[in-house]
Scaffold this motif. Structure first.
Motif, PDB file in Angstrom:
ATOM      1  N   MET A   1      -3.946   3.470   6.253  1.00 24.86           N
ATOM      2  CA  MET A   1      -3.837   2.846   4.950  1.00 24.86           C
ATOM      3  C   MET A   1      -2.820   1.706   4.909  1.00 24.86           C
ATOM      4  SD  MET A   1      -4.048   6.130   2.382  1.00 24.86           S
ATOM      5  CE  MET A   1      -4.100   5.072   0.924  1.00 24.86           C
ATOM      6  N   SER A   2      -2.073   1.541   6.015  1.00 28.84           N
ATOM      7  CA  SER A   2      -1.041   0.509   6.058  1.00 28.84           C
ATOM      8  C   SER A   2      -1.626  -0.772   6.627  1.00 28.84           C
ATOM      9  CB  SER A   2       0.133   0.984   6.915  1.00 28.84           C
ATOM     10  OG  SER A   2       1.073  -0.059   7.080  1.00 28.84           O
TER      11      SER A   2
ATOM     12  N   THR B   1      -2.129   9.378  -2.332  1.00 29.27           N
ATOM     13  CA  THR B   1      -3.089  10.131  -1.513  1.00 29.27           C
ATOM     14  C   THR B   1      -2.412  11.323  -0.838  1.00 29.27           C
ATOM     15  OG1 THR B   1      -4.357   8.115  -1.105  1.00 29.27           O
ATOM     16  CG2 THR B   1      -4.727   9.972   0.382  1.00 29.27           C
ATOM     17  N   LEU B   2      -1.245  11.075  -0.227  1.00 27.95           N
ATOM     18  CA  LEU B   2      -0.547  12.161   0.468  1.00 27.95           C
ATOM     19  C   LEU B   2      -0.037  13.221  -0.513  1.00 27.95           C
ATOM     20  CD1 LEU B   2       1.470  10.131   3.123  1.00 27.95           C
ATOM     21  CD2 LEU B   2      -0.334  11.796   3.579  1.00 27.95           C
TER      22      LEU B   2
ATOM     23  N   LYS C   1      -0.411   3.556  -2.880  1.00 26.12           N
ATOM     24  CA  LYS C   1      -1.658   4.284  -2.614  1.00 26.12           C
ATOM     25  C   LYS C   1      -1.441   5.410  -1.623  1.00 26.12           C
ATOM     26  CE  LYS C   1      -4.720   0.380  -3.611  1.00 26.12           C
ATOM     27  NZ  LYS C   1      -5.749  -0.549  -3.086  1.00 26.12           N
ATOM     28  N   ARG C   2      -0.587   5.145  -0.617  1.00 26.15           N
ATOM     29  CA  ARG C   2      -0.345   6.191   0.376  1.00 26.15           C
ATOM     30  C   ARG C   2       0.387   7.382  -0.243  1.00 26.15           C
ATOM     31  NH1 ARG C   2       0.997   1.546   3.475  1.00 26.15           N
ATOM     32  NH2 ARG C   2       3.244   2.009   3.322  1.00 26.15           N
TER      33      ARG C   2
ATOM     34  N   ASP D   1       6.527   8.485   4.246  1.00 25.53           N
ATOM     35  CA  ASP D   1       5.839   7.198   4.349  1.00 25.53           C
ATOM     36  C   ASP D   1       6.821   6.085   4.716  1.00 25.53           C
ATOM     37  OD1 ASP D   1       3.333   5.509   3.713  1.00 25.53           O
ATOM     38  OD2 ASP D   1       4.901   4.565   2.480  1.00 25.53           O
TER      39      ASP D   1
ATOM     40  N   ASN E   1       0.809  -1.236   0.000  1.00 30.95           N
ATOM     41  CA  ASN E   1       0.000   0.000   0.000  1.00 30.95           C
ATOM     42  C   ASN E   1       0.836   1.276   0.000  1.00 30.95           C
ATOM     43  OD1 ASN E   1      -2.489  -1.289  -0.087  1.00 30.95           O
ATOM     44  ND2 ASN E   1      -2.589  -1.506   2.143  1.00 30.95           N
ATOM     45  N   HIS E   2       2.144   1.147  -0.161  1.00 32.80           N
ATOM     46  CA  HIS E   2       2.993   2.350  -0.257  1.00 32.80           C
ATOM     47  C   HIS E   2       2.558   3.224  -1.438  1.00 32.80           C
ATOM     48  CE1 HIS E   2       6.525   4.907  -0.422  1.00 32.80           C
ATOM     49  NE2 HIS E   2       6.782   4.494  -1.668  1.00 32.80           N
TER      50      HIS E   2
ATOM     51  N   TYR F   1      -1.508  13.540   8.636  1.00 29.26           N
ATOM     52  CA  TYR F   1      -0.839  12.722   7.624  1.00 29.26           C
ATOM     53  C   TYR F   1      -0.342  11.402   8.218  1.00 29.26           C
ATOM     54  CZ  TYR F   1      -0.798  16.980   4.758  1.00 29.26           C
ATOM     55  OH  TYR F   1      -1.152  18.095   4.034  1.00 29.26           O
TER      56      TYR F   1
ATOM     57  N   VAL G   1      -1.328   7.535   7.093  1.00 28.18           N
ATOM     58  CA  VAL G   1      -0.374   6.478   6.749  1.00 28.18           C
ATOM     59  C   VAL G   1      -0.694   5.204   7.532  1.00 28.18           C
ATOM     60  CG1 VAL G   1       2.045   5.766   6.931  1.00 28.18           C
ATOM     61  CG2 VAL G   1       1.477   8.037   6.077  1.00 28.18           C
TER      62      VAL G   1
ATOM     63  N   SER H   1       6.857   3.475   8.094  1.00 27.76           N
ATOM     64  CA  SER H   1       6.516   2.114   7.689  1.00 27.76           C
ATOM     65  C   SER H   1       7.703   1.195   7.918  1.00 27.76           C
ATOM     66  CB  SER H   1       6.117   2.079   6.216  1.00 27.76           C
ATOM     67  OG  SER H   1       5.054   2.962   5.965  1.00 27.76           O
TER      68      SER H   1
END
Length: 469
Positions: A465-466, A301-302, A297-298, A414, A294-295, A458, A462, A418
């Motif tokens: 969404m992770s 989005t960010l 997508k993050r 991110d 999901n990196h 933010y 993260v 993560s």
């Protein structure tokens, strides 16, 4: 009752006008004679000036300049020429000395020539004469080179030829016929004005205004114009054409409206498909490592949130969201031994890892599509640093494209929050300190300020969404 067509109506009236037009055209021709005469006189003055200039040049070449007075006197005897004067420029007087000839003056009588270098004509209608002052300049041609004898530059003023000509006989002719022509012109103008005003008003202006108004109403209320009420066939036919056109326009508008709806739906579908395709391509690299799940997508989005906060347009916000997922597409060309290494990379391994920026650009650079070009730019420059120490090009500050600057800070933000094969995830305070420390170094100061201002929001995004919350 048979209606007369517009051509026949126009023909009947124009026959009368045409007969009068013969008279008026003749009158205008006489009135134009003065302008023709003035043009002819000017041409004659130019011709005489050219002859004088050529004669002076010939005398100079032959070395008989002391005889030029005879030449000027002979030119003066030409018909209608009252006098010829040669005005010598200061440069000529300085070089050759003052002239003592009756026909020559050691100064420029027309002071405007010194700046304009253009011919001037003074018409003295009262005395019946014209005075033309025509400059002659230093020229360089195949057969004439004034600079060989004169100490001047090309196009410098050497002097002027002043020619006075008699025009009384032409004036008398123009005045004689002028009064007659003016009277005929006035009479003709009155007849034409009254006749054409009535014709244009009754058969063109009013019908056209009516048909325009009727056409607007026909389109607005979607009904036909009553063509029978127009007096001439052409207007009747025009009304029918407008009816046909109105039907066609209404039909086309309905079809266009349906097509626009279909096109809007198709564009929406294409856009959604394109977004999904871009995300899918971006996730290709993620498949090789579950730690970066999901990196993509993050980052998308960010990046969109920060781009909007930065002040970019809605179109740019949308564009970066669609193209940022491909920032690491070049990593598909990096071997697993380097990409998935759990520990710190060696110097050689790091060099290999850095090539993913150019690899990503190489994959995407061949497209002319703006969305792919944007993705190529991000892939290439998202590892550049604000202070110029990044790679691959070592760009500095705003030399780095704004999309790449945004993705650069989002990618690191991110990654810090993560878990990766080479590190554990950082806590919020440590991440915040690192981002703040890199202000103006690795990251755009304005983007750092945006991250710090919205850090909690933010960071929460993260985590949500992770998969490793």
């Amino acid at each position: 009752m048979e209606k007369e067509n517009l051509k026949y109506i126009t023909f009947k009236r124009l026959v009368k006008i045409f007969l009068l037009a013969i008279v008026i055209i003749t009158s205008i021709s006489f009135l134009s004679y003065r302008e023709f005469f003035k043009h002819s006189v000017k041409n004659k003055a130019f011709e005489v000036a050219k002859v004088v200039e050529a004669g002076l040049t010939s005398h100079m070449k032959a070395g008989i300049m002391d005889k030029r007075g005879y030449f000027l006197q002979e030119i003066k005897t030409l018909n209608d020429i009252k006098s010829i004067k040669i005005d010598r420029a200061a440069s000529v007087v300085k070089q050759f000395g003052k002239s003592t000839l009756e026909n020559e003056r050691n100064y420029i009588s027309d002071k405007n020539l010194l700046t304009s270098k253009q011919p001037s004509f003074v018409w003295n209608d009262i005395d019946g004469k014209i005075t033309a002052t025509i400059p002659y300049l230093a020229i360089i041609h195949d057969d004439v080179n004034c600079l060989q004898c004169h100490h001047v530059r090309e196009n410098d003023l050497l002097g002027a030829i002043e020619i006075t000509m008699d025009i009384k006989q032409y004036q008398n002719l123009v005045i004689h016929y002028g009064y007659i022509f003016i009277a005929i012109l006035i009479l003709f103008a009155l007849v034409v004005i009254f006749n054409l005003f009535g014709f244009i008003d009754n058969f063109i202006i009013k019908p056209l205004l009516r048909i325009i108004d009727d056409g607007k109403k026909a389109y607005k209320y979607k009904k036909e114009i009553d063509s029978e009420k127009y007096e001439v066939k052409e207007m009747e036919a025009l009304a029918e054409k407008i009816n046909d056109f109105t039907h066609m326009v209404i039909s086309k508008e309905e079809a266009l409206e349906n097509k626009n709806k279909e096109l809007a739906e198709l564009n929406k579908e294409i856009e959604e498909t394109l977004c999904e395709t871009m995300f899918t391509m971006g996730e290709m690299e993620e498949i090789r490592s579950k730690d970066t799940k999901n990196h993509t997508k993050r980052v998308a989005t960010l990046s969109a949130l920060i781009a909007k906060e930065y002040g970019l347009s809605d179109e740019d916000v949308k564009m970066i969201k669609m193209t940022s997922p491909l920032h690491d597409i070049g990593k598909v060309g990096i071997s697993d031994s380097v990409l998935l290494k759990p520990g710190k990379l060696t110097q050689d391994e790091y060099k290999i890892m850095k090539t993913h920026a150019e690899l990503g650009y190489t994959v995407l650079k061949h497209s002319d599509r703006s969305i792919i070009k944007s993705a190529a730019t991000i892939a290439r420059y998202h590892h550049e640093k604000y202070d110029g120490t990044g790679y691959p090009a070592g760009l500095k500050g705003e030399e780095i494209p704004i999309f790449a600057r945004i993705v650069a800070i989002v990618d690191v933000f991110d990654a810090l929050l993560s878990k990766r094969v080479y590190k554990e995830k950082w806590n919020d305070n440590k991440t915040k300190e690192f981002i703040a420390f890199q202000r103006g170094k690795q990251f755009d100061p304005k983007l750092v300020d945006i991250i710090l201002k919205n850090f909690d929001k933010y960071a929460k995004l993260v985590k949500e969404m992770s998969e490793n919350k």
